[in-house]
Scaffold this motif. Structure first.
Motif, PDB file in Angstrom:
ATOM      1  N   ARG A   1       0.828  -1.218   0.000  1.00 22.60           N
ATOM      2  CA  ARG A   1       0.000   0.000   0.000  1.00 22.60           C
ATOM      3  C   ARG A   1       0.857   1.261   0.000  1.00 22.60           C
ATOM      4  NH1 ARG A   1      -3.228  -0.024  -2.367  1.00 22.60           N
ATOM      5  NH2 ARG A   1      -2.297  -1.931  -3.089  1.00 22.60           N
ATOM      6  N   ARG A   2       2.006   1.171   0.663  1.00 24.09           N
ATOM      7  CA  ARG A   2       2.843   2.370   0.796  1.00 24.09           C
ATOM      8  C   ARG A   2       3.781   2.547  -0.378  1.00 24.09           C
ATOM      9  NH1 ARG A   2       4.322   0.245   6.473  1.00 24.09           N
ATOM     10  NH2 ARG A   2       2.569   0.966   7.749  1.00 24.09           N
ATOM     11  N   ALA A   3       3.897   1.517  -1.197  1.00 25.65           N
ATOM     12  CA  ALA A   3       4.934   1.529  -2.227  1.00 25.65           C
ATOM     13  C   ALA A   3       4.804   2.714  -3.169  1.00 25.65           C
ATOM     14  CB  ALA A   3       4.900   0.218  -3.007  1.00 25.65           C
ATOM     15  N   ARG A   4       3.573   3.024  -3.529  1.00 23.05           N
ATOM     16  CA  ARG A   4       3.390   4.102  -4.500  1.00 23.05           C
ATOM     17  C   ARG A   4       3.872   5.435  -3.935  1.00 23.05           C
ATOM     18  NH1 ARG A   4      -0.560   4.521  -8.821  1.00 23.05           N
ATOM     19  NH2 ARG A   4      -1.361   2.551  -8.050  1.00 23.05           N
ATOM     20  N   ALA A   5       3.491   5.696  -2.690  1.00 23.69           N
ATOM     21  CA  ALA A   5       3.898   6.952  -2.066  1.00 23.69           C
ATOM     22  C   ALA A   5       5.415   7.034  -1.973  1.00 23.69           C
ATOM     23  CB  ALA A   5       3.261   7.079  -0.683  1.00 23.69           C
ATOM     24  N   THR A   6       6.028   5.935  -1.586  1.00 28.02           N
ATOM     25  CA  THR A   6       7.483   5.898  -1.465  1.00 28.02           C
ATOM     26  C   THR A   6       8.129   6.179  -2.816  1.00 28.02           C
ATOM     27  OG1 THR A   6       7.181   4.199   0.213  1.00 28.02           O
ATOM     28  CG2 THR A   6       9.402   4.495  -0.661  1.00 28.02           C
ATOM     29  N   ALA A   7       7.613   5.509  -3.842  1.00 23.54           N
ATOM     30  CA  ALA A   7       8.169   5.698  -5.178  1.00 23.54           C
ATOM     31  C   ALA A   7       8.029   7.148  -5.623  1.00 23.54           C
ATOM     32  CB  ALA A   7       7.469   4.771  -6.170  1.00 23.54           C
ATOM     33  N   ALA A   8       6.869   7.734  -5.343  1.00 18.86           N
ATOM     34  CA  ALA A   8       6.628   9.115  -5.751  1.00 18.86           C
ATOM     35  C   ALA A   8       7.638  10.045  -5.081  1.00 18.86           C
ATOM     36  CB  ALA A   8       5.206   9.526  -5.389  1.00 18.86           C
ATOM     37  N   ARG A   9       7.985   9.739  -3.843  1.00 21.79           N
ATOM     38  CA  ARG A   9       8.930  10.569  -3.117  1.00 21.79           C
ATOM     39  C   ARG A   9      10.338  10.388  -3.693  1.00 21.79           C
ATOM     40  NH1 ARG A   9      11.171   9.182   1.454  1.00 21.79           N
ATOM     41  NH2 ARG A   9       9.683   7.521   1.852  1.00 21.79           N
ATOM     42  N   LEU A  10      10.685   9.155  -4.035  1.00 21.38           N
ATOM     43  CA  LEU A  10      12.047   8.864  -4.461  1.00 21.38           C
ATOM     44  C   LEU A  10      12.340   9.274  -5.898  1.00 21.38           C
ATOM     45  CD1 LEU A  10      12.835   5.434  -2.812  1.00 21.38           C
ATOM     46  CD2 LEU A  10      13.584   7.717  -2.125  1.00 21.38           C
ATOM     47  N   HIS A  11      11.374   9.132  -6.768  1.00 15.32           N
ATOM     48  CA  HIS A  11      11.627   9.506  -8.167  1.00 15.32           C
ATOM     49  C   HIS A  11      10.338  10.002  -8.795  1.00 15.32           C
ATOM     50  CE1 HIS A  11      10.069   5.458  -8.952  1.00 15.32           C
ATOM     51  NE2 HIS A  11      10.995   4.997  -8.133  1.00 15.32           N
ATOM     52  N   PRO A  12      10.011  11.239  -8.478  1.00 10.70           N
ATOM     53  CA  PRO A  12       8.759  11.818  -8.970  1.00 10.70           C
ATOM     54  C   PRO A  12       8.675  11.846 -10.494  1.00 10.70           C
ATOM     55  CG  PRO A  12      10.133  13.476  -7.886  1.00 10.70           C
ATOM     56  CD  PRO A  12      10.783  12.174  -7.673  1.00 10.70           C
ATOM     57  N   GLU A  13       9.818  11.778 -11.144  1.00 13.60           N
ATOM     58  CA  GLU A  13       9.820  11.912 -12.596  1.00 13.60           C
ATOM     59  C   GLU A  13       9.431  10.631 -13.314  1.00 13.60           C
ATOM     60  OE1 GLU A  13      12.253  11.539 -10.692  1.00 13.60           O
ATOM     61  OE2 GLU A  13      13.615  10.051 -11.539  1.00 13.60           O
ATOM     62  N   LEU A  14       9.592   9.506 -12.637  1.00 13.35           N
ATOM     63  CA  LEU A  14       9.308   8.230 -13.308  1.00 13.35           C
ATOM     64  C   LEU A  14       8.243   7.462 -12.530  1.00 13.35           C
ATOM     65  CD1 LEU A  14      10.336   6.779 -15.805  1.00 13.35           C
ATOM     66  CD2 LEU A  14      11.911   5.519 -14.344  1.00 13.35           C
ATOM     67  N   PRO A  15       7.055   7.308 -13.137  1.00 12.66           N
ATOM     68  CA  PRO A  15       5.986   6.592 -12.442  1.00 12.66           C
ATOM     69  C   PRO A  15       6.427   5.224 -11.958  1.00 12.66           C
ATOM     70  CG  PRO A  15       5.175   7.527 -14.504  1.00 12.66           C
ATOM     71  CD  PRO A  15       6.649   7.785 -14.452  1.00 12.66           C
TER      72      PRO A  15
END
Lengths: 145, 145
Positions: free
Chosen positions: A25-39
DNA sequence: TCGAATGAGTTGTACTATACAACCAATACC
DNA sequence: GGTATTGGTTGTATAGTACAACTCATTCGA
């Protein structure tokens, strides 16, 4: 609850299920924080393509349990961004072999750096043995069936 | 690659990241197979509400790193399905305390049964010690920071 | 060797999941 | 009592996904 009690297993099983889900569930938020440029999904697929040097869309769909239409669109997006290229397979004209472009490899290296740093941070105080075991457990869990 | 080599850590870290991600990507498909009647996120939130007897929407958002608007809509959907009810908090009129309805508890019990069975199956040949350690590792990983 | 079945991939369509911003209402803090 | 904070909703836009219907290439069986 004594050792060998089936409920002990159930407790662990429930915890594993709950914590894996929470992570997911948290993965998307984490990813958005780490690399906002790449979905998130693009990143994941690009990483897999890079890892497997020359895989097919069908492989991706199988590995991640995604519909082929989903993968098709993701690949199209990655191609549009110039991160992936399709090469025809001379042996089977139905197949497109996917490869990262130079730009793809670079982008991946950059985001992978920050991702790895974040995970490494979070695992900083783990012993090497624990890291190893955790990695093995995950592999074992994911490869079941 | 000898023990103590920083690259040994990196290898484990990469594996952990990769396998957690793979799990997350597959979660939706797995959920759809196990309980087609209840969307994945709804199920997750309902389970959390049931677990935490009386939590608030904000708690859910915090726990799963979701925007409050997302949670708001998910709760609305669960309420429409008659699985969750909102009770006013007498102490703070801004707050809605969320509780599963009887139907919610039943639905959860049913789907949780099949979910647990699936996970238990997949973990059937694990020793109790391994299960325990895996559960601990996941807890430790998720609770970091 | 041709026709049927299979397999890879695309496209149309619809729905879920999500975020961000703007908002309202209740509370808390000087 | 006025201002900042907190809990929640709604408008809007976008990502992610599945399913079904399709095309084109390959394989297989009679």
């Amino acid at each position: 609850m004594t050792a060998g009690d089936p409920r002990a297993r159930d407790t662990s099983v429930d915890t594993i299920q709950r914590e894996l889900t929470a992570f997911a569930r948290r993965a998307r938020a984490t990813a958005a924080r780490l690399h906002p440029e790449l979905p998130l999904v693009s990143y994941t697929l690009l990483a897999h393509i890079d890892d497997q040097q020359g895989c097919r869309a069908t492989d991706l769909a199988g590995h991640y349990m995604l519909d082929k239409s989903t993968v098709s669109r993701q690949i199209a997006a990655l191609e549009k961004l110039g991160l992936v290229e399709r090469r025809p397979d001379p042996d089977d004209h139905r197949v497109q072999v996917l490869h990262p472009t130079d730009a793809g490899t670079e982008t991946l290296a950059a985001t992978q750096g920050s991702r790895r740093a974040a995970v490494r941070d979070r695992l900083a105080d783990w012993s090497e043995e624990d890291l190893n075991r955790f990695a093995d457990y995950l592999l074992r869990y994911n490869s079941a069936h």
